[in-house]
Scaffold this motif. Sequence first.
Motif, PDB file in Angstrom:
ATOM      1  N   PHE A 179       0.855  -1.198   0.000  1.00 13.64           N
ATOM      2  CA  PHE A 179       0.000   0.000   0.000  1.00 13.64           C
ATOM      3  C   PHE A 179       0.888   1.244   0.000  1.00 13.64           C
ATOM      4  O   PHE A 179       1.675   1.461   0.913  1.00 13.64           O
ATOM      5  CB  PHE A 179      -0.895   0.051   1.252  1.00 13.64           C
ATOM      6  CG  PHE A 179      -1.961  -1.013   1.323  1.00 13.64           C
ATOM      7  CD1 PHE A 179      -2.067  -2.013   0.373  1.00 13.64           C
ATOM      8  CD2 PHE A 179      -2.881  -1.009   2.369  1.00 13.64           C
ATOM      9  CE1 PHE A 179      -3.045  -2.988   0.446  1.00 13.64           C
ATOM     10  CE2 PHE A 179      -3.865  -1.986   2.456  1.00 13.64           C
ATOM     11  CZ  PHE A 179      -3.944  -2.971   1.504  1.00 13.64           C
ATOM     12  N   GLY A 180       0.752   2.055  -1.011  1.00 12.53           N
ATOM     13  CA  GLY A 180       1.561   3.276  -1.088  1.00 12.53           C
ATOM     14  C   GLY A 180       3.019   3.014  -1.405  1.00 12.53           C
ATOM     15  O   GLY A 180       3.833   3.928  -1.404  1.00 12.53           O
ATOM     16  N   GLU A 203      11.709   9.495  -8.216  1.00 11.22           N
ATOM     17  CA  GLU A 203      11.377   8.242  -8.921  1.00 11.22           C
ATOM     18  C   GLU A 203      10.108   7.619  -8.319  1.00 11.22           C
ATOM     19  O   GLU A 203       9.245   7.126  -9.035  1.00 11.22           O
ATOM     20  CB  GLU A 203      12.546   7.254  -8.820  1.00 11.22           C
ATOM     21  CG  GLU A 203      13.698   7.612  -9.743  1.00 11.22           C
ATOM     22  CD  GLU A 203      14.972   6.821  -9.448  1.00 11.22           C
ATOM     23  OE1 GLU A 203      15.673   6.471 -10.400  1.00 11.22           O
ATOM     24  OE2 GLU A 203      15.279   6.559  -8.255  1.00 11.22           O
ATOM     25  N   LYS A 204      10.024   7.697  -6.982  1.00  8.38           N
ATOM     26  CA  LYS A 204       8.840   7.132  -6.339  1.00  8.38           C
ATOM     27  C   LYS A 204       7.591   7.931  -6.710  1.00  8.38           C
ATOM     28  O   LYS A 204       6.521   7.365  -6.951  1.00  8.38           O
ATOM     29  CB  LYS A 204       9.036   7.102  -4.818  1.00  8.38           C
ATOM     30  CG  LYS A 204      10.045   6.048  -4.397  1.00  8.38           C
ATOM     31  CD  LYS A 204      10.235   5.990  -2.901  1.00  8.38           C
ATOM     32  CE  LYS A 204      11.194   4.862  -2.541  1.00  8.38           C
ATOM     33  NZ  LYS A 204      11.567   4.853  -1.137  1.00  8.38           N
ATOM     34  N   HIS A 253      -9.224   4.972  -5.271  1.00  5.95           N
ATOM     35  CA  HIS A 253      -8.222   3.919  -5.092  1.00  5.95           C
ATOM     36  C   HIS A 253      -6.859   4.528  -4.746  1.00  5.95           C
ATOM     37  O   HIS A 253      -6.194   4.115  -3.797  1.00  5.95           O
ATOM     38  CB  HIS A 253      -8.147   3.092  -6.381  1.00  5.95           C
ATOM     39  CG  HIS A 253      -7.123   2.010  -6.341  1.00  5.95           C
ATOM     40  ND1 HIS A 253      -7.373   0.771  -5.798  1.00  5.95           N
ATOM     41  CD2 HIS A 253      -5.832   1.981  -6.754  1.00  5.95           C
ATOM     42  CE1 HIS A 253      -6.277   0.031  -5.891  1.00  5.95           C
ATOM     43  NE2 HIS A 253      -5.330   0.739  -6.466  1.00  5.95           N
ATOM     44  N   ILE A 254      -6.464   5.529  -5.513  1.00  4.72           N
ATOM     45  CA  ILE A 254      -5.124   6.084  -5.323  1.00  4.72           C
ATOM     46  C   ILE A 254      -5.034   6.872  -4.015  1.00  4.72           C
ATOM     47  O   ILE A 254      -3.987   6.932  -3.380  1.00  4.72           O
ATOM     48  CB  ILE A 254      -4.727   6.949  -6.551  1.00  4.72           C
ATOM     49  CG1 ILE A 254      -3.210   7.001  -6.716  1.00  4.72           C
ATOM     50  CG2 ILE A 254      -5.268   8.344  -6.490  1.00  4.72           C
ATOM     51  CD1 ILE A 254      -2.664   5.753  -7.276  1.00  4.72           C
ATOM     52  N   ARG A 255      -6.149   7.430  -3.575  1.00 10.32           N
ATOM     53  CA  ARG A 255      -6.138   8.175  -2.308  1.00 10.32           C
ATOM     54  C   ARG A 255      -5.768   7.258  -1.148  1.00 10.32           C
ATOM     55  O   ARG A 255      -5.069   7.657  -0.221  1.00 10.32           O
ATOM     56  CB  ARG A 255      -7.502   8.834  -2.056  1.00 10.32           C
ATOM     57  CG  ARG A 255      -7.591  10.160  -2.767  1.00 10.32           C
ATOM     58  CD  ARG A 255      -8.865  10.964  -2.651  1.00 10.32           C
ATOM     59  NE  ARG A 255      -9.864  10.572  -1.711  1.00 10.32           N
ATOM     60  CZ  ARG A 255     -11.101  11.096  -1.677  1.00 10.32           C
ATOM     61  NH1 ARG A 255     -11.442  12.040  -2.547  1.00 10.32           N
ATOM     62  NH2 ARG A 255     -11.981  10.698  -0.807  1.00 10.32           N
ATOM     63  N   ALA A 282      -1.435   5.889   2.742  1.00 10.18           N
ATOM     64  CA  ALA A 282      -0.573   4.895   3.389  1.00 10.18           C
ATOM     65  C   ALA A 282       0.909   5.097   3.074  1.00 10.18           C
ATOM     66  O   ALA A 282       1.763   4.536   3.756  1.00 10.18           O
ATOM     67  CB  ALA A 282      -0.982   3.490   2.935  1.00 10.18           C
ATOM     68  N   THR A 283       1.213   5.893   2.050  1.00 11.00           N
ATOM     69  CA  THR A 283       2.612   5.922   1.605  1.00 11.00           C
ATOM     70  C   THR A 283       3.520   6.583   2.641  1.00 11.00           C
ATOM     71  O   THR A 283       3.161   7.589   3.248  1.00 11.00           O
ATOM     72  CB  THR A 283       2.759   6.626   0.241  1.00 11.00           C
ATOM     73  OG1 THR A 283       4.097   6.418  -0.206  1.00 11.00           O
ATOM     74  CG2 THR A 283       2.475   8.115   0.306  1.00 11.00           C
TER      75      THR A 283
END
Length: 251
Positions: A152-153, A178-179, A202-204, A209-210
């Motif tokens: 996740f993230g 890059e990330k 989804h991306i939120r 979590a990142t």
Amino acid sequence: MVDAARRCEEANPDVLDINFGCPVKKVAGKGAGAGMLRDIPLLLKITRAVVDAVKIPVTVKTRLGWDHDSKIIVDLAERLQDCGIAALTIHGRTRSQMYTGEADWTLIGEVKNNPRMRIPIIGNGDVTTPQIAKERFDRYGVDAVMVGRASFGCPWIFKEMKYYLETGELLPPLSIREKMSVLRRQLRESVARLDERRGILHIRRHLAATPLFKGIPNFRDTRIAMLQVNTVDELTAILDKIECDILPEQI
Ligand SMILES: Cc1cc2nc3c(=O)[nH]c(=O)nc-3n(C[C@H](O)[C@H](O)[C@H](O)COP(=O)(O)O)c2cc1C
């Protein structure tokens, strides 16, 4: 399940994976997901019926058992294999454990080392680093490991694990830029696969979590704005701002 399996097959997937592992109350409490572990004859009957209903390989994902006193996976794995499934993923927890405690890989190893088992066994639970992934292969002999929450993230974790497994060396850490570019690609692909609204939702979750933005001073307002966006344009503008205004100050 047979009807659902046939409809899924129309979408032309490579495999059809039956989820007998979901522990959440509204699923398992109704007898679905990991709730099926309380009715093994029905679980096997459904599996057999699904295997017979479609031409593509059917796989199963499940847990060690319902609770501490019913860790039946070693026997269940043999019986699932007899139903004709093509591979089995085992999450090393019981339903009662939900996501708490540590995953117990001992029984995953026992399934893998059972001479009667022929199908690939995929181990799952708490694989969070390249070193742990390697240790699970070496120690338990599984055919694959499955990574859940640690991705996740951090979608780059798969590249890091693969590199370590292939070379024995840790991949030099990707730069923040890059990330960020991986997250942007994930955004594009999520929206292309789903649609703008669902892709953004989804991306939120991944952005929430990142670990990427941890420790950046005064990031709170940007973080809140990032997690409330509704469109690709809004999110892209915030990511641009992070890259152009916020990150250069950090370097
Ligand atoms: C939010 C969330 C959603 C999940 N959804 C699914 C799912 O749809 N299908 C599935 O097979 N497993 C699902 N899982 C379980 C994971 O695939 C995995 O078995 C579990 O998280 C343990 O692995 P981990 O320690 O690597 O996270 C989900 C887990 C979480 C935390």
